[in-house]
Design an enzyme around this catalytic site. Structure first.
Site, PDB file in Angstrom:
ATOM      1  N   PHE A   1      17.061   9.854   2.990  1.00 51.90           N
ATOM      2  CA  PHE A   1      16.663  10.392   1.908  1.00 51.90           C
ATOM      3  C   PHE A   1      15.578  11.611   2.236  1.00 51.90           C
ATOM      4  O   PHE A   1      14.894  11.376   2.768  1.00 51.90           O
ATOM      5  CB  PHE A   1      15.825   9.102   1.280  1.00 51.90           C
ATOM      6  CG  PHE A   1      15.048   9.375  -0.011  1.00 51.90           C
ATOM      7  CD1 PHE A   1      15.700   9.172  -1.137  1.00 51.90           C
ATOM      8  CD2 PHE A   1      13.821   9.536   0.146  1.00 51.90           C
ATOM      9  CE1 PHE A   1      15.032   9.360  -2.416  1.00 51.90           C
ATOM     10  CE2 PHE A   1      12.692   9.882  -1.082  1.00 51.90           C
ATOM     11  CZ  PHE A   1      13.730   9.842  -2.370  1.00 51.90           C
TER      12      PHE A   1
ATOM     13  N   LEU B   1      13.090  13.863   0.649  1.00 50.03           N
ATOM     14  CA  LEU B   1      12.205  14.490  -0.396  1.00 50.03           C
ATOM     15  C   LEU B   1      10.891  15.234   0.290  1.00 50.03           C
ATOM     16  O   LEU B   1      10.894  16.388  -0.181  1.00 50.03           O
ATOM     17  CB  LEU B   1      11.855  13.294  -1.036  1.00 50.03           C
ATOM     18  CG  LEU B   1      10.584  13.480  -2.242  1.00 50.03           C
ATOM     19  CD1 LEU B   1      11.446  14.203  -3.335  1.00 50.03           C
ATOM     20  CD2 LEU B   1       9.960  11.989  -2.822  1.00 50.03           C
ATOM     21  N   THR B   2      10.185  14.586   1.256  1.00 45.25           N
ATOM     22  CA  THR B   2       9.295  15.458   1.859  1.00 45.25           C
ATOM     23  C   THR B   2       9.704  16.846   2.709  1.00 45.25           C
ATOM     24  O   THR B   2      10.877  16.646   3.077  1.00 45.25           O
ATOM     25  CB  THR B   2       8.859  14.321   2.914  1.00 45.25           C
ATOM     26  OG1 THR B   2       8.485  13.242   2.306  1.00 45.25           O
ATOM     27  CG2 THR B   2       7.490  15.077   3.633  1.00 45.25           C
TER      28      THR B   2
ATOM     29  N   ILE C   1      12.142  12.856   8.017  1.00 45.64           N
ATOM     30  CA  ILE C   1      13.322  11.913   7.493  1.00 45.64           C
ATOM     31  C   ILE C   1      13.908  10.956   8.056  1.00 45.64           C
ATOM     32  O   ILE C   1      14.597  11.000   9.155  1.00 45.64           O
ATOM     33  CB  ILE C   1      14.405  13.170   6.940  1.00 45.64           C
ATOM     34  CG1 ILE C   1      13.689  14.242   6.188  1.00 45.64           C
ATOM     35  CG2 ILE C   1      15.336  12.324   6.160  1.00 45.64           C
ATOM     36  CD1 ILE C   1      13.131  13.725   4.926  1.00 45.64           C
ATOM     37  N   THR C   2      13.600   9.570   7.740  1.00 43.69           N
ATOM     38  CA  THR C   2      14.003   8.683   8.551  1.00 43.69           C
ATOM     39  C   THR C   2      15.729   8.671   8.546  1.00 43.69           C
ATOM     40  O   THR C   2      16.576   8.648   7.431  1.00 43.69           O
ATOM     41  CB  THR C   2      13.560   7.128   7.839  1.00 43.69           C
ATOM     42  OG1 THR C   2      12.106   7.268   7.909  1.00 43.69           O
ATOM     43  CG2 THR C   2      13.889   5.903   8.558  1.00 43.69           C
TER      44      THR C   2
ATOM     45  N   GLN D   1     -17.243 -18.828  17.561  1.00 41.12           N
ATOM     46  CA  GLN D   1     -17.367 -18.563  15.943  1.00 41.12           C
ATOM     47  C   GLN D   1     -16.930 -17.020  15.850  1.00 41.12           C
ATOM     48  O   GLN D   1     -16.184 -16.995  14.592  1.00 41.12           O
ATOM     49  CB  GLN D   1     -18.974 -18.569  15.606  1.00 41.12           C
ATOM     50  CG  GLN D   1     -19.267 -20.048  15.674  1.00 41.12           C
ATOM     51  CD  GLN D   1     -20.434 -20.381  15.093  1.00 41.12           C
ATOM     52  OE1 GLN D   1     -21.124 -19.287  14.985  1.00 41.12           O
ATOM     53  NE2 GLN D   1     -20.989 -21.493  14.996  1.00 41.12           N
TER      54      GLN D   1
ATOM     55  N   GLU E   1       5.813   6.632   1.887  1.00 38.67           N
ATOM     56  CA  GLU E   1       6.111   6.044   0.749  1.00 38.67           C
ATOM     57  C   GLU E   1       4.607   5.987  -0.334  1.00 38.67           C
ATOM     58  O   GLU E   1       4.219   5.020  -0.962  1.00 38.67           O
ATOM     59  CB  GLU E   1       6.317   4.683   0.892  1.00 38.67           C
ATOM     60  CG  GLU E   1       7.700   4.639   1.429  1.00 38.67           C
ATOM     61  CD  GLU E   1       8.842   5.123   0.694  1.00 38.67           C
ATOM     62  OE1 GLU E   1       8.832   5.152  -0.413  1.00 38.67           O
ATOM     63  OE2 GLU E   1       9.941   5.224   1.267  1.00 38.67           O
TER      64      GLU E   1
ATOM     65  N   ASP F   1      -4.227   6.438  -0.276  1.00 36.60           N
ATOM     66  CA  ASP F   1      -5.105   7.191  -1.248  1.00 36.60           C
ATOM     67  C   ASP F   1      -4.345   7.507  -2.205  1.00 36.60           C
ATOM     68  O   ASP F   1      -5.037   7.532  -3.582  1.00 36.60           O
ATOM     69  CB  ASP F   1      -5.824   8.307  -0.477  1.00 36.60           C
ATOM     70  CG  ASP F   1      -7.156   8.046   0.400  1.00 36.60           C
ATOM     71  OD1 ASP F   1      -7.175   6.655   0.653  1.00 36.60           O
ATOM     72  OD2 ASP F   1      -7.311   8.537   1.351  1.00 36.60           O
TER      73      ASP F   1
END
Ligand SMILES: Cc1cc2nc3c(=O)[nH]c(=O)nc-3n(C[C@H](O)[C@H](O)[C@H](O)COP(=O)(O)OP(=O)(O)OC[C@H]3O[C@@H](n4cnc5c(N)ncnc54)[C@H](O)[C@@H]3O)c2cc1C
Length: 393
Positions: free
Chosen positions: A135, A137-138, A169-170, A289, A373, A377
């Site tokens: 995919f 996009l970036t 891109i993965t 603790q 994705e 922020d």
């Protein structure tokens, strides 16, 4: 790895909120990951190798396009699909990323925006794992603000000519087809999606090396120089930035569950380690603790994250989910998982930095998951815009 085996994480009887089918899907995915991914993942991570041998077995279990109907897809509910991504990411975020891209970012846009011919060509083959997708996009200069993209498509006769660069891109270099988002010059720069077979002249994918995160996942830069595709490769139902954002919503939803899986892996490992490891007066470190405070923080946040993402999944199954709900689940759950990974790493002391244990790998992976994705922020701003009605991007 020392004798630490995942035992599941359920503090408040969460399992009782799942139906029999959902538990069966979760348990099947869990066993698959335990038997097939856990034994090889540290080697893959060290070598920077994507475990391609798992593609076919994952396809056989219906993991690709799992929540789509028809074309050989499993037709799972959104909650069932989420539980699969939880277990995948309990194994490794990189392997979950591969499945998310194949399912939510490639099969979904073909399913949602594609022609019948495109669906029949690609979906059955992708479901079987015979064809892989990516995919795009970036771009190198445009990540959080994809609306500024520079990739262009121009209509020339019965073809489109694409030019541009995509980055991060993965699965880029292992894909047979790329979903490329481009502005169409003849349509006043409207963003549209194109199916680009990766063996077309002018298409090039180069892997990004030196990543300290998602090492078991392939990440590439794509270059498109005068790549010509027939007009039938345009995704006819796509139009405007909302089309890729609809895909991202699908993927973000899966990530929200996946992050819970990574957190569960870290927490359970740290808990078991703390009961075995002894320091001072021959007592397990779990008796201190300050260690208990870390464990309590983690189980508290994991439990809240499980409930949040289950409700978002129920809304999605009822057709009532809104993008800001998914943003909240992605933002909270990835942040929570990263904090759990850091606290777990701390509990393991020096052993926490070695790959005898899965924690440091999850920690490094989750740094990418926090960024891709929609960064943490950016999701803050989406939630902010939702509650105030004021866009602060
Ligand atoms: C391993 C990996 C795999 C990926 N796979 C894919 C893929 O398959 N396909 C794909 O298309 N992309 C992929 N990406 C890209 C990913 O989606 C982007 O990295 C992400 O959208 C952020 O973009 P950026 O890296 O350019 O950061 P930038 O957008 O430059 O952001 C940098 C920082 O600035 C902040 N920032 C930006 N704008 C604002 C604002 N308005 N207000 C406040 N803060 C702001 C961000 O939150 C962030 O902290 C992948 C990334 C990684 C790391």
């Amino acid at each position: 790895m020392p004798a630490i085996k995942f035992r599941g994480v359920d503090f408040i009887g969460f399992d009782a909120l799942l139906n029999d089918d959902e538990r069966l899907v979760r348990d099947t995915a869990r066993k698959f990951i335990e038997d097939n991914l856990v034994p090889i993942i540290e080697e893959c991570n060290r070598a920077g190798r994507f475990p391609r041998e798992l593609v076919k077995p994952m396809a056989d279990l219906g993991f690709f396009g799992a929540s789509l109907n028809g074309y050989g897809c499993a037709g799972m509910s959104n909650v069932e699909y989420g539980l699969v991504t939880q277990e995948l990411e309990r194994g490794d975020s990189g392997v979950r990323s591969f499945v998310s891209v194949q399912s939510a970012l490639v099969m979904y846009p073909i399913y949602a925006f594609g022609s019948d011919e495109q669906k029949n060509t690609w979906l059955p083959a992708m479901q079987k794992g015979e064809k892989l997708g990516c995919f795009g996009l970036t771009e190198p200069d445009l990540g959080s603000n994809p609306g500024g993209m520079r990739t262009r498509a121009k209509k020339v006769g019965k073809e489109y000519v694409l030019n541009g660069e995509k980055m991060w891109i993965t699965s880029g270099s292992i894909a047979d087809v790329a979903v490329i988002w481009a502005k169409v010059e003849d349509e006043e720069d409207r963003v549209r999606g194109f199916l680009v077979e990766t063996d077309r002249p002018g298409f090039k994918a180069d892997d990004i090396h030196g990543k300290w995160s998602l090492r078991a996942s392939v990440t590439s830069g794509l270059s498109l120089q005068d790549v010509r595709v027939p007009e039938s490769n345009l995704l006819p139902g796509s139009g405007g930035l909302k089309s890729p954002l609809m895909c991202l919503n699908q993927a973000r939803y899966g990530i929200s569950w996946g992050a819970v899986g990574a957190a569960m892996a870290c927490y359970d490992c740290a808990l078991q380690y703390s009961l075995l490891r002894k320091q001072f007066r021959d007592q397990p470190i779990a008796s201190h603790q300050l260690v208990q405070e870390k464990l309590a923080w983690m189980i508290n946040e994991i439990t809240k994250a499980q409930l949040l993402v289950l409700q978002v999944g129920r809304l999605k199954d009822a057709g009532k989910v809104q993008h800001q709900h998914i943003s909240m689940a992605k933002r909270n759950n990835v942040w929570m998982a990263l904090e759990c990974a850091r606290l777990s790493r701390d509990i393991l002391g020096a052993n926490g930095v070695a790959d005898d244990y899965p924690i440091m790998r999850h920690l490094m992976n989750l740094e990418s998951v926090k960024t891709y994705e929609g960064t943490h922020d950016i999701h803050t701003l989406i939630i902010g815009a939702s509650v105030t009605g004021i866009d602060a991007f």
